[in-house]
Design a protein around this motif. Sequence first.
Motif, PDB file in Angstrom:
ATOM      1  N   GLU A  50       0.829  -1.205   0.000  1.00  3.91           N
ATOM      2  CA  GLU A  50       0.000   0.000   0.000  1.00  3.91           C
ATOM      3  C   GLU A  50       0.868   1.261   0.000  1.00  3.91           C
ATOM      4  N   THR A  51       1.944   1.226   0.802  1.00  2.00           N
ATOM      5  CA  THR A  51       2.862   2.372   0.845  1.00  2.00           C
ATOM      6  C   THR A  51       3.491   2.618  -0.531  1.00  2.00           C
ATOM      7  N   ALA A  52       3.951   1.535  -1.160  1.00  2.00           N
ATOM      8  CA  ALA A  52       4.552   1.678  -2.499  1.00  2.00           C
ATOM      9  C   ALA A  52       3.526   2.170  -3.513  1.00  2.00           C
ATOM     10  N   SER A  53       2.261   1.700  -3.379  1.00  2.59           N
ATOM     11  CA  SER A  53       1.224   2.111  -4.335  1.00  2.59           C
ATOM     12  C   SER A  53       0.942   3.604  -4.234  1.00  2.59           C
ATOM     13  N   GLN A  54       1.011   4.132  -2.997  1.00  4.33           N
ATOM     14  CA  GLN A  54       0.808   5.569  -2.846  1.00  4.33           C
ATOM     15  C   GLN A  54       1.880   6.348  -3.595  1.00  4.33           C
ATOM     16  N   GLY A  55       3.129   5.862  -3.491  1.00  3.70           N
ATOM     17  CA  GLY A  55       4.211   6.531  -4.221  1.00  3.70           C
ATOM     18  C   GLY A  55       3.990   6.498  -5.723  1.00  3.70           C
TER      19      GLY A  55
ATOM     20  N   LEU B 266       9.773   2.720 -12.699  1.00  4.39           N
ATOM     21  CA  LEU B 266       8.953   2.925 -11.505  1.00  4.39           C
ATOM     22  C   LEU B 266       9.166   1.800 -10.514  1.00  4.39           C
ATOM     23  N   GLY B 267       9.293   0.570 -11.032  1.00  5.61           N
ATOM     24  CA  GLY B 267       9.488  -0.570 -10.128  1.00  5.61           C
ATOM     25  C   GLY B 267      10.757  -0.429  -9.309  1.00  5.61           C
ATOM     26  N   LYS B 268      11.863  -0.076  -9.978  1.00  2.00           N
ATOM     27  CA  LYS B 268      13.129   0.100  -9.255  1.00  2.00           C
ATOM     28  C   LYS B 268      13.022   1.222  -8.238  1.00  2.00           C
ATOM     29  N   LEU B 269      12.273   2.325  -8.626  1.00  2.00           N
ATOM     30  CA  LEU B 269      12.193   3.474  -7.752  1.00  2.00           C
ATOM     31  C   LEU B 269      11.393   3.188  -6.492  1.00  2.00           C
ATOM     32  N   TYR B 270      10.239   2.476  -6.653  1.00  4.48           N
ATOM     33  CA  TYR B 270       9.331   2.308  -5.520  1.00  4.48           C
ATOM     34  C   TYR B 270       9.340   0.895  -4.931  1.00  4.48           C
ATOM     35  N   LEU B 271       9.858  -0.086  -5.678  1.00  2.00           N
ATOM     36  CA  LEU B 271       9.843  -1.456  -5.161  1.00  2.00           C
ATOM     37  C   LEU B 271      11.245  -2.023  -4.977  1.00  2.00           C
TER      38      LEU B 271
ATOM     39  N   LYS C  15      14.098 -12.356   4.435  1.00  2.00           N
ATOM     40  CA  LYS C  15      15.391 -12.670   3.809  1.00  2.00           C
ATOM     41  C   LYS C  15      15.227 -13.070   2.356  1.00  2.00           C
ATOM     42  N   ASN C  16      14.155 -13.801   2.054  1.00  2.00           N
ATOM     43  CA  ASN C  16      14.009 -14.380   0.713  1.00  2.00           C
ATOM     44  C   ASN C  16      12.828 -13.799  -0.062  1.00  2.00           C
ATOM     45  N   GLY C  17      12.231 -12.735   0.439  1.00  2.00           N
ATOM     46  CA  GLY C  17      11.066 -12.162  -0.242  1.00  2.00           C
ATOM     47  C   GLY C  17      11.478 -11.135  -1.296  1.00  2.00           C
ATOM     48  N   HIS C  18      10.592 -10.847  -2.204  1.00  2.00           N
ATOM     49  CA  HIS C  18      10.838  -9.796  -3.186  1.00  2.00           C
ATOM     50  C   HIS C  18       9.504  -9.244  -3.698  1.00  2.00           C
ATOM     51  N   ALA C  19       9.582  -8.160  -4.463  1.00  2.00           N
ATOM     52  CA  ALA C  19       8.371  -7.462  -4.927  1.00  2.00           C
ATOM     53  C   ALA C  19       8.325  -7.475  -6.444  1.00  2.00           C
ATOM     54  N   TRP C  20       7.086  -7.557  -6.973  1.00  2.00           N
ATOM     55  CA  TRP C  20       6.866  -7.449  -8.422  1.00  2.00           C
ATOM     56  C   TRP C  20       5.879  -6.324  -8.667  1.00  2.00           C
TER      57      TRP C  20
ATOM     58  N   ASN D 260      -7.404   4.803 -16.712  1.00  2.00           N
ATOM     59  CA  ASN D 260      -8.004   3.857 -17.638  1.00  2.00           C
ATOM     60  C   ASN D 260      -7.546   2.417 -17.401  1.00  2.00           C
ATOM     61  N   THR D 261      -6.640   2.210 -16.425  1.00  2.00           N
ATOM     62  CA  THR D 261      -6.125   0.860 -16.201  1.00  2.00           C
ATOM     63  C   THR D 261      -5.777   0.710 -14.732  1.00  2.00           C
ATOM     64  N   TYR D 262      -5.148  -0.394 -14.387  1.00  2.00           N
ATOM     65  CA  TYR D 262      -4.627  -0.554 -13.036  1.00  2.00           C
ATOM     66  C   TYR D 262      -3.376  -1.406 -13.084  1.00  2.00           C
ATOM     67  N   TRP D 263      -2.507  -1.206 -12.073  1.00  2.00           N
ATOM     68  CA  TRP D 263      -1.334  -2.035 -11.859  1.00  2.00           C
ATOM     69  C   TRP D 263      -1.473  -2.751 -10.527  1.00  2.00           C
ATOM     70  N   THR D 264      -0.687  -3.781 -10.340  1.00  2.00           N
ATOM     71  CA  THR D 264      -0.776  -4.554  -9.101  1.00  2.00           C
ATOM     72  C   THR D 264       0.623  -4.767  -8.536  1.00  2.00           C
ATOM     73  N   ILE D 265       0.754  -4.463  -7.220  1.00  2.00           N
ATOM     74  CA  ILE D 265       2.013  -4.712  -6.502  1.00  2.00           C
ATOM     75  C   ILE D 265       1.871  -6.041  -5.764  1.00  2.00           C
ATOM     76  N   LEU D 266       2.824  -6.961  -5.989  1.00  2.00           N
ATOM     77  CA  LEU D 266       2.860  -8.237  -5.279  1.00  2.00           C
ATOM     78  C   LEU D 266       4.153  -8.299  -4.480  1.00  2.00           C
ATOM     79  N   ILE D 267       4.051  -8.686  -3.207  1.00  2.00           N
ATOM     80  CA  ILE D 267       5.228  -8.875  -2.353  1.00  2.00           C
ATOM     81  C   ILE D 267       5.156 -10.304  -1.806  1.00  2.00           C
ATOM     82  N   SER D 268       6.248 -11.041  -2.002  1.00  2.00           N
ATOM     83  CA  SER D 268       6.228 -12.465  -1.667  1.00  2.00           C
ATOM     84  C   SER D 268       7.310 -12.807  -0.655  1.00  2.00           C
TER      85      SER D 268
END
Length: 844
Positions: A23-28, A153-158, A165-170, A245-253
């Motif tokens: 949610e924090t990243a989505s605000q950015g 944008l991904g590099k900047l906000y994610l 230790k082993n998680g990451h964001a898409w 007109n669209t949407y993006w989705t942030i996934l954190i695993s």
Amino acid sequence: MIYEDIKNNTINDFNNEQLILAETASQGITFFIDDCQSELVFLAKFKQIIDFSDESKALMTNYYETHKSIVTAITRIDTAGVILYTYPYNQSAIGQDISYQNHVQQVLVNQKPVLSDVFMSAQGFLAIALHVPVFKNETFVGSLAVLIPIDGLGKLYLGKIKNRKNGHAWLLSENGIEIYCPISGHTGESILETSEQDGSTIEMLEQIKNNNTGTGKITHQDVFDKDNTKDLDLYYAFYRIPLGNTYWTILISYQEKDIYIALSRLRNRLIFVFSLLFIALSFYFYSLTKVRNLLREEAKRKEVEKTLLKSEEKFRKIFDDHAAVKLLIDPNTGNIIDANKSAAKYYGWSCEELTKMNVGLLNGLSSQEIMKNIESVLSENKNQFEFKHQLKDGTIRDVKVLSSKIKIDNNNVLHSIIQDITKRKNAEALLKEKTDKIKSQNKEYQQINEEYLQINEELNQTNQELTIAKEKAEESDHLKTAFLHNISHEIRTPMNAIVGFSGLLNDPDLLSEDRQYFTDLIIQSSDQLLSIITDIVSIASIEAGQEEVQGNEININLICKLINEQFFPRDTNPNVTFRLQTPLSDDDAIIITDSTKLTQILSNLVGNALKFTQEGFVNFGYTVKDNWLEFFVEDSGIGISSDMHAEIFKRFRQVESTSARTYGGSGLGLSISKAYVEMLGGHIWLSSEVGKGSVFYFTLPYKTVNSKSIPELPLNELNVEFIKPKTVLIAEDEDFNFILLEKFFSDIKMNIIRAINGLEAVAICKSNPQVDLILMDIKMPEMDGYEAAKRIKEFRPNLSIIAQTAYSNEADKNKAIACGCSDFISKPFKRELLLSKINEQLLK
């Protein structure tokens, strides 16, 4: 069961943490897209961008230079989807038609802001495009777009999100394209393709489509083991970002082993806590052995202890019930000694749980950093700190800690008051961002303000010019009134002669000498009236902007000789001599200019010289100066005062302006001459004094051509004779005009056929192939001459057609030629000129 409960709780805590991070990243990202769109909308309202002037390129360059850290290009697109300009400049991209791209089609059809999916840009790299429409007076004139690198944008906000230790964001697009993924080669690809259409991936995309947030489990490639690309089961949490007109989705695993690591940490904490408890119990039993030795001393300190107890109870009550979050910390270890109710409520742990924790578990600092801060408090160098504290539910909050050293049981203890400053920090960050943005905008506004100041100065200048123009307009009104009185006199004078002498011609007893004299007077008056009408039409055409320059090859020696032959024989004043000067040979005298306008200029100037010279001389000709021809018309006439040198070139201006004028004229000749000279690329001026004559000069560019002299025969040398009779079709609806033409051809071997409209002319040409030439009137009923000429040329392409019309400007002539006419003659015309044109067409 207990282990599974703990594991499930851990998974829920992890998922909640991930949703907060997402949610924090989505605000950015949302703020970035909104700000970018707002800036583009603001930029698209600039007139330079709307009209796509040269200044628009500077605006686009300035925007790119201030945003190039995240924007790779800014592009202006027209209403057909063609790239007008892009910066950084890319010649291969400019002019490309990108209307096939889905997002370009959307903005062209909907004329609203559009955020694209991942696509290959015309500049040659994968990108995301943000388009905003550009309007001019509510009319769509294209769009303005920025290109954002696919993983920017991904590099900047994610890119900086570290989840366990082993998680990451898409970052996924609406269509499942991986806009950002830390796995090499995945960015820009469909997640369905990278997961090889795995069922769990399909279920995840369906879940994202139907929900704004959620959690789940998915099979995905191991991002941290580059040498062994095995598939792993990942727990994920997603947060959907609406973007117009669209949407993006942030996934954190995170991986399942992250859960085991957390459980191991919990086990270690429990061992640590129980160890502390064992130590405390051991110490307690050890203390009991010492009690007996202390009993004697306790009696002595009993009173002191009562006082201390009261003080401690008072401190305890104040400490426990205080509204502020408070902790007591052991300065030697950093362990929490005590916590009040407000601390338990704030952090989510009970007071007992907090007293079993080290402060490092809250602020995440290392033991070295903790001891350094404690030393600062103990030495009274610093007592205020700002940290990030983690609550029991995993929430990270910004806090301000006020610490002071107090004595409890003669031991130093840190008394810490914790104040939540998360909202302040967020506000400060937002304020800084807005401040930076405002500073940037202020620079732009300052530049715009300077432009507005310049525009204001220009407006003031314009107002002054308008005031002057108003005064000139009022003066022009007076001049027009005088002109109307003058032109009425100039028209009625020859009309009076034409009407009067025409009536006298009907007298049967009129002598032949008188009849010839009256006829000459009628012709002379007609020429005078035609000249006045021609001047009026010419000045009207000039003011309407309908005059065009028709450049062709002409011989200026021949034109000067024709002017000489035109005026000198007609000048019956024996007291005036006439001399022509043409220094160039005929081969060198061929230039490219508009012969009609040059002839009109010379006719006006020579005619004026003769009109105002009663005795002396009139000389005219030209000289060559560098790449210019300087024409002159010199006379020894009445001259012009210096204060009238500029005025006489204005419309309706004459040297004489009273009703007692000695010389006639409309006052338009010099104004027309000045306009024609400037249209031909030159300028006109004069040198004159009252009583000493005048010299009028004008220049034209000396544009020579490699042509032979252009031979032309004088009209009086034409011999219109044909071996066999020619058939001429006269398309003319007016009877008197047709009768006049019949009389013109009465002594020539011609068969004349008449058509009274364009339709009849077309029909006659189809049925009569013997027609050799057409005299085509332009204005006729049912079908005009333009259309008739077009149709006749379709089946008789080689048939000569001479347009004859009362329309006389260049535009009418060009239109007639474009419709298929071979030549053009303006009414009224002389018999000799008409016969010369017919002779030229029939002898081709």
